[in-house]
Motif scaffolding. Sequence first.
Motif, PDB file in Angstrom:
ATOM      1  N   ARG A 243       0.831  -1.205   0.000  1.00 40.47           N
ATOM      2  CA  ARG A 243       0.000   0.000   0.000  1.00 40.47           C
ATOM      3  C   ARG A 243       0.867   1.257   0.000  1.00 40.47           C
ATOM      4  O   ARG A 243       0.622   2.197  -0.783  1.00 40.47           O
ATOM      5  N   LEU A 244       1.885   1.253   0.875  1.00 42.48           N
ATOM      6  CA  LEU A 244       2.757   2.424   0.931  1.00 42.48           C
ATOM      7  C   LEU A 244       3.510   2.624  -0.383  1.00 42.48           C
ATOM      8  O   LEU A 244       3.680   3.750  -0.861  1.00 42.48           O
ATOM      9  N   LEU A 245       3.958   1.490  -0.962  1.00 42.50           N
ATOM     10  CA  LEU A 245       4.671   1.584  -2.234  1.00 42.50           C
ATOM     11  C   LEU A 245       3.752   2.109  -3.332  1.00 42.50           C
ATOM     12  O   LEU A 245       4.150   2.943  -4.150  1.00 42.50           O
ATOM     13  N   GLU A 246       2.502   1.628  -3.314  1.00 46.47           N
ATOM     14  CA  GLU A 246       1.550   2.105  -4.316  1.00 46.47           C
ATOM     15  C   GLU A 246       1.246   3.593  -4.122  1.00 46.47           C
ATOM     16  O   GLU A 246       1.160   4.356  -5.096  1.00 46.47           O
ATOM     17  N   GLU A 247       1.085   3.989  -2.857  1.00 43.45           N
ATOM     18  CA  GLU A 247       0.858   5.404  -2.590  1.00 43.45           C
ATOM     19  C   GLU A 247       2.060   6.240  -3.016  1.00 43.45           C
ATOM     20  O   GLU A 247       1.906   7.346  -3.562  1.00 43.45           O
ATOM     21  N   ARG A 249       4.235   5.401  -5.345  1.00 42.65           N
ATOM     22  CA  ARG A 249       4.251   5.447  -6.809  1.00 42.65           C
ATOM     23  C   ARG A 249       3.203   6.419  -7.340  1.00 42.65           C
ATOM     24  O   ARG A 249       3.460   7.165  -8.293  1.00 42.65           O
ATOM     25  N   SER A 250       2.014   6.387  -6.707  1.00 41.99           N
ATOM     26  CA  SER A 250       0.969   7.315  -7.149  1.00 41.99           C
ATOM     27  C   SER A 250       1.398   8.763  -6.935  1.00 41.99           C
ATOM     28  O   SER A 250       1.176   9.623  -7.796  1.00 41.99           O
ATOM     29  N   LEU A 252       4.479   9.808  -6.811  1.00 44.04           N
ATOM     30  CA  LEU A 252       5.516  10.111  -7.801  1.00 44.04           C
ATOM     31  C   LEU A 252       4.903  10.351  -9.175  1.00 44.04           C
ATOM     32  O   LEU A 252       5.336  11.247  -9.915  1.00 44.04           O
ATOM     33  N   ASP A 253       3.898   9.513  -9.517  1.00 42.40           N
ATOM     34  CA  ASP A 253       3.230   9.713 -10.809  1.00 42.40           C
ATOM     35  C   ASP A 253       2.544  11.072 -10.861  1.00 42.40           C
ATOM     36  O   ASP A 253       2.610  11.780 -11.878  1.00 42.40           O
ATOM     37  N   GLU A 254       1.860  11.420  -9.747  1.00 38.68           N
ATOM     38  CA  GLU A 254       1.199  12.725  -9.712  1.00 38.68           C
ATOM     39  C   GLU A 254       2.220  13.856  -9.798  1.00 38.68           C
ATOM     40  O   GLU A 254       1.996  14.860 -10.485  1.00 38.68           O
ATOM     41  N   LEU A 255       3.352  13.667  -9.089  1.00 46.58           N
ATOM     42  CA  LEU A 255       4.398  14.681  -9.140  1.00 46.58           C
ATOM     43  C   LEU A 255       4.972  14.795 -10.545  1.00 46.58           C
ATOM     44  O   LEU A 255       5.196  15.902 -11.054  1.00 46.58           O
ATOM     45  N   SER A 256       5.186  13.613 -11.191  1.00 51.73           N
ATOM     46  CA  SER A 256       5.705  13.635 -12.563  1.00 51.73           C
ATOM     47  C   SER A 256       4.704  14.295 -13.502  1.00 51.73           C
ATOM     48  O   SER A 256       5.084  15.090 -14.376  1.00 51.73           O
ATOM     49  N   ALA A 257       3.413  13.939 -13.311  1.00 56.73           N
ATOM     50  CA  ALA A 257       2.388  14.547 -14.161  1.00 56.73           C
ATOM     51  C   ALA A 257       2.324  16.054 -13.928  1.00 56.73           C
ATOM     52  O   ALA A 257       2.197  16.836 -14.882  1.00 56.73           O
ATOM     53  N   ALA A 258       2.419  16.454 -12.650  1.00 54.16           N
ATOM     54  CA  ALA A 258       2.399  17.892 -12.362  1.00 54.16           C
ATOM     55  C   ALA A 258       3.613  18.586 -12.969  1.00 54.16           C
ATOM     56  O   ALA A 258       3.507  19.699 -13.499  1.00 54.16           O
ATOM     57  N   THR A 259       4.761  17.893 -12.906  1.00 51.11           N
ATOM     58  CA  THR A 259       5.974  18.463 -13.511  1.00 51.11           C
ATOM     59  C   THR A 259       5.811  18.602 -15.014  1.00 51.11           C
ATOM     60  O   THR A 259       6.187  19.622 -15.608  1.00 51.11           O
ATOM     61  N   ARG A 260       5.228  17.544 -15.630  1.00 54.87           N
ATOM     62  CA  ARG A 260       5.007  17.619 -17.076  1.00 54.87           C
ATOM     63  C   ARG A 260       4.034  18.742 -17.423  1.00 54.87           C
ATOM     64  O   ARG A 260       4.242  19.474 -18.404  1.00 54.87           O
TER      65      ARG A 260
END
Length: 646
Positions: A243-247, A249-250, A252-260
Amino acid sequence: MPVVPPSPPVPDRDGPRPAVGRAAEYFELLLGDAAAIEYERPLVRARAAGADADELAELDRVKLLALEVREAFAARRRRESELTALFDTANDLAALRGVDSVLTAIVRRARQLLGSDVSYLTLNDPARGDTYMRVTDGSVSARFQGLRLPMGAGLGGLVAQTAAPYATADYFADPRFRHTTEINDGVHDEGLVAILGVPLVRGAQVIGVLFAADRTERTFDRSQVSLLGSLAAHAAIALDNARLLEETRSALDELSAATRRLRAHTASVERAAGAHDRFIDVVLRGGGVEDVAAAVTEALGGSITVLDEEGRAVSPGAGAATELPPDPAGALTLARATGRTVQDGSWWTAAVTVGSELLGGLVLHREEELADSDQRILERAALVTALLLLIRRTAGEAENRVRGELLEALLSPGLRDPDGLRERARRLGADLDRPHAVVVARVDARSRPRALATAAHLAATRGGLAGLHGGCVVLCLPGLEPGPASATVRRELGAAGAGAVTVGGAGPAVGPDAVAAAHAEAARCATTLVALGREGDAASADELGFFGLLVGEGRDVPAFVRATLGPVLEYDARRGTDLEGTLEAFFAAGSSPARAAESLQVHVNTVTQRLDRIGRLLGREWSSPARALEVQLALRLHRLTRVDPG
């Protein structure tokens, strides 16, 4: 000191063994990991050998001690296996293996360590309010593997409610659990009887249950419950880590998407700023629509085409599109109504408007999706295009008004200050001392604005003048003869949608004083064309034949005679014939070859041959009524002036 291996047991036939030797035999059984029943053999042999009661009691005490040691060794081995399994599970967690593989390994180890027939793990589903099978090992029933359990039902429900382990030696006979048909059928299909369940706890919340089960009756002891609980704790950690890893990753994905998104926004802002600077530069340096189109393609890529108000391509930009949207006019109308960019497949259309007036549009062709910020760039480009067109139109209207006023002054009676008129013309890029063709175009009243605009553009591009005078469009075009000038004006005005245009031409007019006279002659030519039923045609006085003599100002009679009879006169002069006389006799005889032959005193065939020759020289239509009239007029003028054919 070296360890001395024990002596092998001596068969009974070797005679009775001493008590010490019989006691040592138990060490051999321990080393050989013999079954518990084997520990009765030394005592049996001692009784058979007649050992006394004290010796038998001692052997019995040694046997019990050996069995205790054997059980201690077995417990230690089990503990070592349990610790190894727990260590391997911890290694799995430390290695960040996938949660499915870790749970599968835990369930498999639970089955192996507890020696059970089946082990399985269920997880709670808060969204559906029940529990579902996540991992099984040793299961053979598809129904059991797909079982979903209501919360609080069965042994697992009791474990989840109390957060405590529960075990039953006979599930179907145990009244502590709320039995349901669905659960009983699943357990029955799998053939389970004895079941042990321990909770998977995360914080204070039960998230699932780990089970070990047998297909026969069995009582699970405390150590087995503790072992399964330890494995359940590791399973809960694995799930929590997942769960923590998924959170993570999520996040990080949100951060990457926000960065993009931030980078894309920054890039779009930079594109918009760059395009804005380019647009300002285009306006300040007096650029055109093509410069705006180039700026758009530089900022957004793709290809762009400029449309007129009807949705037709009028001026392609840089890398112009090879085709337009399926319905460019419809897209342009919608863009005008909404004030926003309209998408049609890979085409993006923005309307060019001034107030409520539609001037045209910009069509961008690009395969990639156009972001909102990029659509604003295209809309801003349309706004700049409207500004440039408005500036150009205003300047053009002012220039056309000035040109029209100058032309009106040239056509007014009693011309004054020729030098002043020359200076005004020079400021407009016109030179009145150059030979000009003066053209008068008769246009329908509804078409005059469009015709005047086209004429003004034609005059401006050629360094001439254009205006409206006496209800007709008038042009002064330098460098052209009256005939070609008339044809050019008729063609250009007709192509602009001015309808049937009748054009008369005159000239050349050289100097301000000559423009009015040439205009009067051109107007008479246009009027003559209408009188002759040639509306929509164009001609100068020279092209009107003998009618040109009637409407022309100081016409050249010798030129008319040469244009009409030149080939005949040249033939007579070269061959010494009298085709001219034959023509005069022919017309005098009422176009009768026989009477002409009598007048000429030659055979009628001779007259016929001469007329054929004349037809080859003047054309087969020379004897048609209109053409014959011109030929007769030319013959009379030639007789009067004795024009030299050379």
